[in-house]
Structure formats: C-alpha cells, structure tokens
Design a protein around this motif. Structure first.
Motif, PDB file in Angstrom:
ATOM      1  N   GLU A  40       0.809  -1.107  -0.199  1.00  0.00           N
ATOM      2  CA  GLU A  40       0.057   0.043  -0.001  1.00  0.00           C
ATOM      3  C   GLU A  40       1.002   1.279  -0.134  1.00  0.00           C
ATOM      4  O   GLU A  40       0.662   2.098  -0.647  1.00  0.00           O
ATOM      5  N   LEU A  41       1.853   1.359   0.858  1.00  0.00           N
ATOM      6  CA  LEU A  41       2.757   2.422   0.953  1.00  0.00           C
ATOM      7  C   LEU A  41       3.477   2.372  -0.478  1.00  0.00           C
ATOM      8  O   LEU A  41       3.623   3.646  -0.827  1.00  0.00           O
ATOM      9  N   ALA A  42       4.032   1.446  -0.920  1.00  0.00           N
ATOM     10  CA  ALA A  42       4.891   1.642  -2.108  1.00  0.00           C
ATOM     11  C   ALA A  42       4.070   1.833  -3.175  1.00  0.00           C
ATOM     12  O   ALA A  42       4.547   2.731  -4.035  1.00  0.00           O
ATOM     13  N   LEU A  43       2.906   1.423  -3.178  1.00  0.00           N
ATOM     14  CA  LEU A  43       1.974   1.724  -4.673  1.00  0.00           C
ATOM     15  C   LEU A  43       1.490   3.224  -4.407  1.00  0.00           C
ATOM     16  O   LEU A  43       1.639   3.754  -5.536  1.00  0.00           O
ATOM     17  N   THR A  44       1.270   3.735  -3.158  1.00  0.00           N
ATOM     18  CA  THR A  44       1.090   5.000  -3.206  1.00  0.00           C
ATOM     19  C   THR A  44       2.135   5.971  -3.631  1.00  0.00           C
ATOM     20  O   THR A  44       1.947   6.929  -4.453  1.00  0.00           O
ATOM     21  N   VAL A  45       3.426   5.701  -3.242  1.00  0.00           N
ATOM     22  CA  VAL A  45       4.681   6.554  -3.745  1.00  0.00           C
ATOM     23  C   VAL A  45       4.784   6.254  -5.305  1.00  0.00           C
ATOM     24  O   VAL A  45       5.183   7.277  -5.899  1.00  0.00           O
ATOM     25  N   LEU A  46       4.530   4.952  -5.792  1.00  0.00           N
ATOM     26  CA  LEU A  46       4.867   4.858  -7.198  1.00  0.00           C
ATOM     27  C   LEU A  46       3.673   5.698  -7.867  1.00  0.00           C
ATOM     28  O   LEU A  46       4.131   6.192  -9.076  1.00  0.00           O
ATOM     29  N   VAL A  47       2.435   5.697  -7.722  1.00  0.00           N
ATOM     30  CA  VAL A  47       1.519   6.374  -8.565  1.00  0.00           C
ATOM     31  C   VAL A  47       1.740   7.820  -8.404  1.00  0.00           C
ATOM     32  O   VAL A  47       1.823   8.383  -9.373  1.00  0.00           O
ATOM     33  N   TYR A  48       2.426   8.194  -7.078  1.00  0.00           N
ATOM     34  CA  TYR A  48       2.939   9.859  -6.961  1.00  0.00           C
ATOM     35  C   TYR A  48       3.829  10.012  -7.975  1.00  0.00           C
ATOM     36  O   TYR A  48       4.031  11.073  -8.629  1.00  0.00           O
ATOM     37  N   ASP A  49       4.940   8.965  -8.174  1.00  0.00           N
ATOM     38  CA  ASP A  49       6.083   9.228  -8.653  1.00  0.00           C
ATOM     39  C   ASP A  49       5.558   9.130 -10.420  1.00  0.00           C
ATOM     40  O   ASP A  49       6.238   9.954 -11.125  1.00  0.00           O
ATOM     41  N   SER A 174      13.224   0.367  -5.138  1.00  0.00           N
ATOM     42  CA  SER A 174      12.275   1.199  -5.982  1.00  0.00           C
ATOM     43  C   SER A 174      10.828   0.890  -5.287  1.00  0.00           C
ATOM     44  O   SER A 174      10.791  -0.521  -4.911  1.00  0.00           O
ATOM     45  N   PRO A 175       9.966   1.729  -5.647  1.00  0.00           N
ATOM     46  CA  PRO A 175       8.583   1.233  -5.184  1.00  0.00           C
ATOM     47  C   PRO A 175       8.231  -0.109  -5.749  1.00  0.00           C
ATOM     48  O   PRO A 175       7.511  -0.955  -4.967  1.00  0.00           O
ATOM     49  N   ARG A 176       8.525  -0.512  -7.221  1.00  0.00           N
ATOM     50  CA  ARG A 176       8.136  -1.875  -7.718  1.00  0.00           C
ATOM     51  C   ARG A 176       8.842  -2.849  -7.039  1.00  0.00           C
ATOM     52  O   ARG A 176       8.252  -3.909  -6.719  1.00  0.00           O
TER      53      ARG A 176
END
Length: 424
Positions: A40-49, A174-176
């Motif tokens: 959840e945290l990583a996906l939020t960062v990925l979408v923002y990036d 990385s987020p992924r």
C-alpha cells in the motif's frame, strides 16, 4: 454450543497456539498482512512518482477500502459455497497475480488502480472465509474468541511494523521492488494454508441459485435477523466515529503547532491502547467476565475523545487516544455473541459481511470527519465524534440488550427461527 477444541477449559492464548492448524493460519495472516501494508505504501509512492498528483496518490489508499462493500456483498456466497481451504488459497493466488501485474513497467496508472480495487474486493471474501474457518479449527467457544483476538492484535501491530518496514524498504528499493515483496508474502500465505490446514467440505451446498443470488439472499437473512443486525451495528458504528482523530491527525498537529514526530505518535497511540487492552482482556479475564463488560465498555469507549474539546496538547491527546483504543476491548466478548447468534451455514457470509461493512463504515467515517473539518475546527470535530458516537453507541447497546436471549418475545424468536430455516 461449543464443540471440538473449545470444550477444554480456557487456558489463554497459549492454548490457541497449541492447535497446529491455527499456527499455519496465524503465520499466513502475518505474512500477507505485512505484505499488503508494505505494498500500500509503495504503490502510493509509485502512483505519485508516475503522475505527480497528490489526489491520485491519496485515491490509491482510499481504493483499499471502498471495494470492500462490493466484494463483501456480491461475492459473500463464495465463503459458504466452496470448501474454505480452496477459497483461501485461490484468493491468495489471485492477489499474488494482481500484484505481479503491478510490477510490469508497462502497466498504466489506471491499470494499477484497477488492480488495487480487485485486491481490495477479494479481501473481505478471504477474511470472512478465514473467520468462519476458525470455528472449524478452534470450535465456536473460547478458543475461537482468543484466536480472533490474536488475528486482530496482529492486524493492529502490522500497521505499525508494516509502515516502518515499508519506509525502510523504500530507502533501498524502488517502489516496484518493494511491491514485489507482496507477491512473495501472498504465495507463502497460500502455501501455508494449502499444506498447513485440513480440507473440509463446504458449509452449504451450491444448490441451483447463482452465486450473486446466494450472496444477496444471505445478506438479507443476516440483516433481517434483529439480533444479528444489532450485533453488527455494535461492531460497526463505534468504529465509524473512533477513526476521526486518526483521519485528522495531520491537521491537528498543525493546529497545535507540533512537529512531524507528533504525527507518528498520534497515529500509533490508539493502536497501542487497542493491543494492550486486547492482550489483557484475552489473557486475564474469564469468558463470563468478557461477556459482562461488552455493553458497559461499548457505551463509554468513545468518551475519551471528548477531551479534544479543550484542544489538548500532545501528552493529553495521546492519553485520550490510547484510552479510546482500549475501548475496543468489548469486541472480544462480542465476537462470542456474534458466532453464537449466526447459524453455522451462514457463518461464512456473515463474517464476510461483517468485514466489508466494518471497512466501508470506517472509510465513510474518515470522509465525514474530513468534510466536517472543512467547516469546523479540527479539535471540535474530534470531540463531536466522541459525543455523537457515544449517543449512537448507547442506542445500539439498548437494542443489543433488548435482543439478548431471554429478552425477545415469542413472536420475535419464532420469526428469527423461520428466517434461519429458509437458509437451510
């Protein structure tokens, strides 16, 4: 009436861990939950990036709650129609596949959000099936209640540990790369459930009804029973109001002029109180005592939030939040009442509906708190949540008391029995 392992004298949490199948369920829950929180945290960062949009980033979090009501309503019949182990393993594998697609660089942002919705829609079916399966593994008495309590404690603790672990992973991956951890945790969870639990038959036959019709008819039966409906409301409605201080933690920190560290403390305080109270009630109190405290604690559990009316500083606010978290101790006794009230052939659907409703109403509570804070000071909104929530809790407590065994009229009992018979 209790059966299986639950006929043994209550021996606390140690007795629950003595059940081999529960250890597999517990380990699977811990692994998958940590993976979900990290993703959840990583996906939020990925979408923002990928987008630079705070709105889409926040929406990624919200999509973890909103589809619960869809999955919990439309697919609840899966929990009773198919063998529990098969449902749990398939849910884990589907979620692993969804997360694996998120790792593909060509997956667009819209695709990421759709996949997030799909995982969230599966979650209530998985959770409801597991909750119902616990009654097969632990019986429907005290061991079941303590097993549910342990899974709740893990859920609260995983939020604290998972966000910390996710933040640490994002410093080196990385987020992924951080999201890929979730694929592994889902696969490990599936393996633990497949090889660590017994294969048991489905609770209800598939019959001629479609899955959708079966799910909706189950929801009608569950919500149509006055006793079950009252217990659901006592599980749902206090949770709607108690989320206000967490939803408004960031603006409250700004309101009192505290630093970033204060935000983390405010977000942790309620979970710490919840875990501490749950451990105490589960290990130190007998089942009869847990039952006796349900209604009094539910009635006053939100009152600590009223202290926000004076716009407290950090120490007093932390104490109030910890006390509000401790108010959730009533749920342990309520779990026993709920499993006693629901017919065995409806348990999977009832547990799925419970999970879906809880997540949905918490999301609604957060949204309403945020909306109210647009027009009123943050500390007044939190205090108002405590006051209004207490009034609502008192009304629901009165209804639960009226529907207690021995309190309902002969007609009400007969109607309830007729409703249950229609589901057989």
């Amino acid at each position: 009436m209790s059966h299986g392992p639950a006929t043994a004298p209550p021996a606390g949490y140690r007795a629950v861990f003595a059940v081999t199948e529960f250890r597999a369920v517990f380990a699977a829950h811990l692994l998958s939950l940590l993976g979900v929180v990290v993703s959840e945290l990583a996906l939020t960062v990925l979408v923002y990036d990928l987008t630079g949009s705070p709105l889409l980033s926040a929406l990624t979090f919200a999509l973890g709650m909103l589809p619960y009501v869809i999955g919990g309503t439309l697919f609840a019949g899966v929990a009773d129609r198919y063998p529990a182990r098969r449902v749990l393993v398939v849910c884990d594998l589907v979620c692993a596949a969804c997360v694996a697609v998120m790792l593909v660089p060509a997956t667009p942002v819209a695709g990421l959000l759709v996949l997030r919705c799909l995982v969230a829609a599966i979650a209530p079916v998985f959770t409801g099936t597991r909750m119902a399966a616990l009654t097969d593994i632990l019986g429907d008495g005290d061991l079941y209640v303590l097993g549910r309590s342990l899974l709740r404690i893990v859920s609260q603790s995983a939020m604290l540990i998972g966000f910390g672990a996710g933040g640490a992973l994002l410093t080196v991956l990385s987020p992924r790369g951080a999201i890929s951890v979730t694929v592994v945790t889902f696969l490990c969870s599936a393996a633990l459930l497949r090889f660590g639990t017994r294969d048991r038959p489905a609770r209800a036959g598939s019959g001629s009804a479609t899955l959708l019709k079966e799910s909706l008819s189950g929801a009608r039966l569950i919500l149509g029973d006055r006793r079950i409906r009252a217990l659901l409301l006592l599980l749902w409605l206090p949770a709607m109001f108690v989320v206000a201080p967490e939803a408004l933690a960031a603006p409250y920190v700004a309101e009192i002029g505290a630093g970033p560290a204060a935000l983390g403390l405010l977000l942790c305080a309620m979970a710490v109180g919840h875990v501490g109270a749950e451990l105490f009630v589960g290990s130190a109190l007998r089942p009869r005592t847990r039952s006796r405290i349900v209604l009094p604690v539910a009635a006053v559990g939100l009152l600590p939030l009223v202290v926000y009316v004076v716009r407290p500083g950090l120490p007093l606010a932390l104490a109030a939040l910890a006390l509000a978290g401790m108010g959730a101790a009533y749920v342990i006794g309520l779990d026993q009442w709920f499993v006693d009230a629901v017919p065995p052939e409806l348990r999977g659907r009832a547990m799925t509906l419970l999970t879906a409703g809880l997540m949905t109403i918490q999301g609604a509570g957060m949204a309403l708190a945020g909306l109210a804070a647009e027009f009123f000071p943050v500390h007044h909104v939190v205090a108002g949540s405590g006051i209004i929530g207490t009034v609502v809790a008192l009304l629901v407590v009165a209804e639960v008391r009226r529907t207690a065994p021995g309190q309902m009229s002969d007609t009400e009992r007969r109607d309830g029995a007729d409703r249950h018979m229609t589901s057989r």
